[in-house]
Motif scaffolding. Sequence first.
Motif, PDB file in Angstrom:
ATOM      1  N   HIS A 180       6.304   3.633  -2.553  1.00  0.00           N
ATOM      2  CA  HIS A 180       5.182   3.864  -3.460  1.00  0.00           C
ATOM      3  C   HIS A 180       4.737   5.330  -3.389  1.00  0.00           C
ATOM      4  CE1 HIS A 180       4.935  -0.302  -4.427  1.00  0.00           C
ATOM      5  NE2 HIS A 180       4.511  -0.690  -3.246  1.00  0.00           N
ATOM      6  N   GLU A 206      -5.742  -6.915  10.863  1.00  0.00           N
ATOM      7  CA  GLU A 206      -4.405  -6.333  10.874  1.00  0.00           C
ATOM      8  C   GLU A 206      -4.576  -4.829  10.697  1.00  0.00           C
ATOM      9  OE1 GLU A 206      -2.675  -8.389   7.564  1.00  0.00           O
ATOM     10  OE2 GLU A 206      -3.010 -10.348   8.503  1.00  0.00           O
ATOM     11  N   PRO A 207      -4.387  -4.061  11.782  1.00  0.00           N
ATOM     12  CA  PRO A 207      -4.666  -2.620  11.692  1.00  0.00           C
ATOM     13  C   PRO A 207      -3.659  -1.881  10.820  1.00  0.00           C
ATOM     14  CG  PRO A 207      -3.708  -3.178  13.820  1.00  0.00           C
ATOM     15  CD  PRO A 207      -3.934  -4.477  13.109  1.00  0.00           C
ATOM     16  N   TYR A 208      -4.132  -0.881  10.094  1.00  0.00           N
ATOM     17  CA  TYR A 208      -3.302   0.076   9.357  1.00  0.00           C
ATOM     18  C   TYR A 208      -3.671   1.429   9.941  1.00  0.00           C
ATOM     19  CZ  TYR A 208      -1.824  -3.231   5.754  1.00  0.00           C
ATOM     20  OH  TYR A 208      -1.251  -4.279   5.084  1.00  0.00           O
ATOM     21  N   GLY A 209      -2.887   1.914  10.867  1.00  0.00           N
ATOM     22  CA  GLY A 209      -3.302   3.096  11.610  1.00  0.00           C
ATOM     23  C   GLY A 209      -4.448   2.720  12.540  1.00  0.00           C
ATOM     24  N   LEU A 233       9.045  -5.876   1.054  1.00  0.00           N
ATOM     25  CA  LEU A 233       8.037  -5.705   0.005  1.00  0.00           C
ATOM     26  C   LEU A 233       7.492  -4.284   0.074  1.00  0.00           C
ATOM     27  CD1 LEU A 233       6.340  -9.218   0.140  1.00  0.00           C
ATOM     28  CD2 LEU A 233       7.963  -8.357  -1.525  1.00  0.00           C
ATOM     29  N   HIS A 234       6.227  -4.120   0.415  1.00  0.00           N
ATOM     30  CA  HIS A 234       5.658  -2.759   0.367  1.00  0.00           C
ATOM     31  C   HIS A 234       5.926  -1.970   1.638  1.00  0.00           C
ATOM     32  CE1 HIS A 234       3.683  -4.301  -3.162  1.00  0.00           C
ATOM     33  NE2 HIS A 234       3.101  -5.242  -2.459  1.00  0.00           N
ATOM     34  N   VAL A 253       4.806 -17.917  -2.337  1.00  0.00           N
ATOM     35  CA  VAL A 253       4.013 -17.729  -1.121  1.00  0.00           C
ATOM     36  C   VAL A 253       2.954 -18.816  -1.114  1.00  0.00           C
ATOM     37  CG1 VAL A 253       2.561 -16.034  -2.338  1.00  0.00           C
ATOM     38  CG2 VAL A 253       2.560 -16.078   0.164  1.00  0.00           C
ATOM     39  N   VAL A 258       3.487 -12.935  -4.059  1.00  0.00           N
ATOM     40  CA  VAL A 258       4.057 -12.372  -2.836  1.00  0.00           C
ATOM     41  C   VAL A 258       3.722 -10.885  -2.747  1.00  0.00           C
ATOM     42  CG1 VAL A 258       6.237 -11.748  -1.720  1.00  0.00           C
ATOM     43  CG2 VAL A 258       5.892 -14.067  -2.568  1.00  0.00           C
ATOM     44  N   PRO A 289      -0.027   2.027  14.069  1.00  0.00           N
ATOM     45  CA  PRO A 289       0.373   0.673  13.702  1.00  0.00           C
ATOM     46  C   PRO A 289       0.045   0.313  12.252  1.00  0.00           C
ATOM     47  CG  PRO A 289      -1.590   0.637  15.074  1.00  0.00           C
ATOM     48  CD  PRO A 289      -1.133   2.061  15.020  1.00  0.00           C
ATOM     49  N   TYR A 290       0.911  -0.446  11.625  1.00  0.00           N
ATOM     50  CA  TYR A 290       0.665  -1.069  10.314  1.00  0.00           C
ATOM     51  C   TYR A 290       0.806  -2.557  10.554  1.00  0.00           C
ATOM     52  CZ  TYR A 290       0.960   3.302   7.678  1.00  0.00           C
ATOM     53  OH  TYR A 290       0.712   4.544   7.157  1.00  0.00           O
ATOM     54  N   GLY A 291      -0.302  -3.209  10.752  1.00  0.00           N
ATOM     55  CA  GLY A 291      -0.244  -4.583  11.198  1.00  0.00           C
ATOM     56  C   GLY A 291       0.213  -4.609  12.647  1.00  0.00           C
ATOM     57  N   ARG A 292       0.620  -5.777  13.127  1.00  0.00           N
ATOM     58  CA  ARG A 292       0.953  -5.907  14.541  1.00  0.00           C
ATOM     59  C   ARG A 292       2.398  -5.560  14.850  1.00  0.00           C
ATOM     60  NH1 ARG A 292      -3.458  -9.014  14.767  1.00  0.00           N
ATOM     61  NH2 ARG A 292      -2.854 -10.704  13.401  1.00  0.00           N
ATOM     62  N   ILE A 314      11.012 -16.936  -5.704  1.00  0.00           N
ATOM     63  CA  ILE A 314      10.152 -16.462  -4.618  1.00  0.00           C
ATOM     64  C   ILE A 314       8.751 -17.026  -4.765  1.00  0.00           C
ATOM     65  CG2 ILE A 314       9.080 -14.372  -3.655  1.00  0.00           C
ATOM     66  CD1 ILE A 314      11.707 -12.908  -4.448  1.00  0.00           C
ATOM     67  N   VAL A 368       9.660  -9.902   5.496  1.00  0.00           N
ATOM     68  CA  VAL A 368       8.900 -10.005   4.256  1.00  0.00           C
ATOM     69  C   VAL A 368       8.208  -8.679   3.972  1.00  0.00           C
ATOM     70  CG1 VAL A 368       6.956 -11.114   3.096  1.00  0.00           C
ATOM     71  CG2 VAL A 368       8.580 -12.497   4.406  1.00  0.00           C
ATOM     72  N   ASP A 369       7.537  -8.145   4.983  1.00  0.00           N
ATOM     73  CA  ASP A 369       6.850  -6.860   4.801  1.00  0.00           C
ATOM     74  C   ASP A 369       7.836  -5.746   4.497  1.00  0.00           C
ATOM     75  OD1 ASP A 369       3.899  -7.436   6.033  1.00  0.00           O
ATOM     76  OD2 ASP A 369       5.459  -8.582   7.044  1.00  0.00           O
ATOM     77  N   LEU A 427      12.062  -2.401  -3.837  1.00  0.00           N
ATOM     78  CA  LEU A 427      11.561  -3.647  -4.443  1.00  0.00           C
ATOM     79  C   LEU A 427      12.460  -4.135  -5.576  1.00  0.00           C
ATOM     80  CD1 LEU A 427       7.704  -3.247  -4.834  1.00  0.00           C
ATOM     81  CD2 LEU A 427       8.928  -4.897  -3.422  1.00  0.00           C
ATOM     82  N   PHE A 436      13.815  -8.229  -6.078  1.00  0.00           N
ATOM     83  CA  PHE A 436      13.458  -9.188  -7.127  1.00  0.00           C
ATOM     84  C   PHE A 436      14.554  -9.345  -8.178  1.00  0.00           C
ATOM     85  CE2 PHE A 436       9.195  -7.872  -5.643  1.00  0.00           C
ATOM     86  CZ  PHE A 436       8.823  -9.111  -5.165  1.00  0.00           C
ATOM     87  N   VAL A 443       6.163 -17.022   3.085  1.00  0.00           N
ATOM     88  CA  VAL A 443       6.952 -16.677   1.903  1.00  0.00           C
ATOM     89  C   VAL A 443       8.270 -17.437   1.898  1.00  0.00           C
ATOM     90  CG1 VAL A 443       8.154 -14.789   0.716  1.00  0.00           C
ATOM     91  CG2 VAL A 443       5.914 -14.393   1.765  1.00  0.00           C
TER      92      VAL A 443
END
Lengths: 561, 561
Positions: free
Chosen positions: B131, A31-34, B124-125, B551, A251, B32-35, B549, B120-121, B98, B102, B557
């Motif tokens: 952050h 899963e790419p991050y950048g 969450l973060h 997972v 989670v 990209p951050y993930g797909r 919640i 879900v993503d 966040l 919760f 999730v």
Amino acid sequence: MEHDAEINQRARLRPITEIADALGLGADDIEPYGRYMAKVSMSAVRRAAAGRRGRLLYTTAITATPAGEGKTTVAIGLTQALGRMGLKAAVCLREPSLGPTFGVKGGATGGGLSQIAPMVDINLHFTGDLHAVASAHNLLAAAVDNHIHQGNELGIDPKRVLWRRVMDINDRQLRHIVVGLGAPGDGVVRETGFDITAASEVMAILCLSHDMDDLKARLGRILVGEGRPGTGRKAPWIFAHQIGVIGAMAVLLRDAIKPNLVQTLEGQPAFVHGGPFANIAHGNNSILATQTALGLADFVVTEGGFAADLGAEKFLDIVVPQTGLVPDVVVLVATVRALHYHGGASRSTLHAYDPEALRRGFANLDHHIRTLQRFGLPVVVAVNRFDSDDPRELEAVVAHCQEMGVRAAVADVVARGGEGGVELAETVLATLERERPSFRPAYEWEMPLTEKLERLATQVYGADGVDLSSRARAELEALEERGFGGLPLCVAKTQFSISDDASRRGAPTGWRLQVREVRPSLGAGFVVALTGDVMTMPGLPKEPAALRIDVDQEGFVTGLS
Amino acid sequence: MEHDAEINQRARLRPITEIADALGLGADDIEPYGRYMAKVSMSAVRRAAAGRRGRLLYTTAITATPAGEGKTTVAIGLTQALGRMGLKAAVCLREPSLGPTFGVKGGATGGGLSQIAPMVDINLHFTGDLHAVASAHNLLAAAVDNHIHQGNELGIDPKRVLWRRVMDINDRQLRHIVVGLGAPGDGVVRETGFDITAASEVMAILCLSHDMDDLKARLGRILVGEGRPGTGRKAPWIFAHQIGVIGAMAVLLRDAIKPNLVQTLEGQPAFVHGGPFANIAHGNNSILATQTALGLADFVVTEGGFAADLGAEKFLDIVVPQTGLVPDVVVLVATVRALHYHGGASRSTLHAYDPEALRRGFANLDHHIRTLQRFGLPVVVAVNRFDSDDPRELEAVVAHCQEMGVRAAVADVVARGGEGGVELAETVLATLERERPSFRPAYEWEMPLTEKLERLATQVYGADGVDLSSRARAELEALEERGFGGLPLCVAKTQFSISDDASRRGAPTGWRLQVREVRPSLGAGFVVALTGDVMTMPGLPKEPAALRIDVDQEGFVTGLS
């Protein structure tokens, strides 16, 4: 020479998909991050971790000077050297914490031509693992206080809440605080404090978990506080699973549990995952990262925090017994500078030629060599070369090791990258060919806690024995009584001496280990024995690194080291 | 019907590269951050934001009941409807925090078949923006206290440090705390507290910055505290640029400043970026995201926090004057349920047929329509349909709007996705064809602060005037004296009433706005007027959402809403 950040940001990196591909990981496995960072999917982790093909080269160090002696850099340089020699090698490292990046120490991505990249991202938020750990940790803290505030069905004693909060900033101001002031709706007044995120038990748990179910089980076993003791009865222990937010914590850690993949400046794969402290936690990267790397590469270089008496000991006594990850060889990093220091040279002249101090400093090196040999592991000494080093002294270290029957090589990896690590790599390969580990831990888990402590003190630290404070004695007895005597130990001890006194250099003798307090980390699965003052929340210095750091309109970062 | 999280996680999403491609963004324009998530590179942002091609459809709402009435869902459904009609549409939303995820409210990614994904993503973060904001905020806090601890050259009065700390967890326990207890090396004892990250001025700054240089300049203008006043002299103000960690804060925000790209369940692009509170901050997503979307799409739907008197007013009086982002049409979301509430129905019977309560509740709707018309903007009312709604009441709302000369349509986007929003989309398009905005802000920035307050109170809230506490009066005078009288206002007011009293429903009259305190947000560039009690750190309820919640081993999730 350019600064590390400039070298790193100007480097031509390979797309992370190519790095993954060379390891046999397809597009669906990451899963790419950048463009240059990725997480490895849990299905790929399961597949890779199922079979071990690689040899494990564990990097540790002699007792360091306050500046650090380049253990991470040597681990990266060695990996680059193995790669240059046409071997399939990967490196596994801990991930940096923001606190030190902006404080004194700087980042943790190697140096010179032996770095992992992209260093700016890795040293900052990376893929968010530390933020995830902090969120999960602090959600539990909020839930514990909320439980008390909302009626306290479990009867938690506000004076006995053990679970503190964490933040990934060096902030001395938060070490000792009073919370819950204000109006009746603003919670319960009590004392507590913040630790740095790397010191969170959640971080240790993340690094020791085999999968999501194991992670949840461990989170549930965290001891968050105690109830009030009845007459003649022990105070009941309250565990995280009783609070009820384990699923939500898991989670939050859903992505953090997956190993991160980046690359060295020479294109070798680097798994950078998990960063627990090496004092109150076990100081090694995640077992999932190491297992994944061992399933995909022929040579896996990893490293533990601080010197061989801390990170390496904890790897060997805490991690190996529950994973079987016995190192095939240990690379012990030494520097002329640090040997001068241990030989009594003053801090301002560590770089100057001083063969007498060097010779006296061998006591520290020899102690760590013997410790590692007692664990039954083949040892190679890597002398990490600094520009100021005199060639005669570098040779003297190698010669001394050979006299002790230990192979050694100079590593010139900062200035020359993998090329400067080829001699070390060849020495490691020769050792792998001729020696086999015959692993013996420092103690057996089933021994009583006090006996385990005694073993560590005498056999690893060279102490004459252990002195327990009355508090520590009572805490150890309570743990035995409640059935936790079979856990391994995690000794929180200064990193600046083999002894428990930071000012004692070399290989101190004629001293006894002073244990003042014992804290169970039941989720992580070890018992922390605190010796001396252990800092779990650093402060910023008068001129923090943060003052020198900047970024321009194009996102180019300067001042990060 | 399935739960939102299940619908969302089972949806077939398009790779984010395809979503980007449809907007004319190439592989080099996104990170990209993930797909399924990406950040838009700053060079692409600059290119896109340089020219506006799209029409801006601004979504707001009538005064909501405590559960929220689906403004985000309607904005997403409208975008999906425009997409179905073959138009190039995108939606811009704030990113979730966040804490509420919760706590009580749950996430902020829409509902039913009108959601953005991967929820879900995102809930969450996400890509780590919150952050990053918290890290930058808390680094400044640590640096301020470190400055005091290390000699205090600037002479900051520990009793006048204004800069608190933040955490993205609902944690009432941290509202009022004492820090710096312990030994002399553990900092300076003083009172302070934590706010939730969305309330950080750094978040507001991130959302209002045009580029990295602007971001740094704004961070530098943050007022962190005051020195001790000399005899007869004003206390000197201490700004963040004097502390010296602006570059480091900017480095921490290097990625957070880039807009995030995700998709709706029907594959329209969604820019989800920035999440400032709509009480002590301005409550709208980043201007960079909106400008980027307007440069790439023909129709851009966006939304502001809470009702038209809060998020929309702040967009129109704070954001528009410095960006020229005048909405082409405002979509005002109403629900039968909320109209019942404003008509006096009890909370337990809001779903029941009650045409009398509905008719009385129109007072609230009408008030917001008139407010928006006074800003010179075309208005369309969207009646967000709930399953329990009686068709006669839905029709009655539409008919009432038509009597007022305002176009209206029922939106059935939760149950039917974009298809259920086509009627609304057609109504919006008809309005765009026939009406043009003729924008007039509620006040001019150069008016005195008290006059601006008076304008807001009487023209937007329907009050008879403003009552200033003596503290607020002195603070407003000090701001005028120090040359900050030309800043716009950001009124922190309850979201449950147009008045400053949460219990007053409908369109309250015969009241005066009580301003108790004024706080300058000089980095964000506005003056916050606090009315009543404004919560900047929520608490957890007795049964927080976190308890539900979970997972599983595969990362699926459940319980997230």
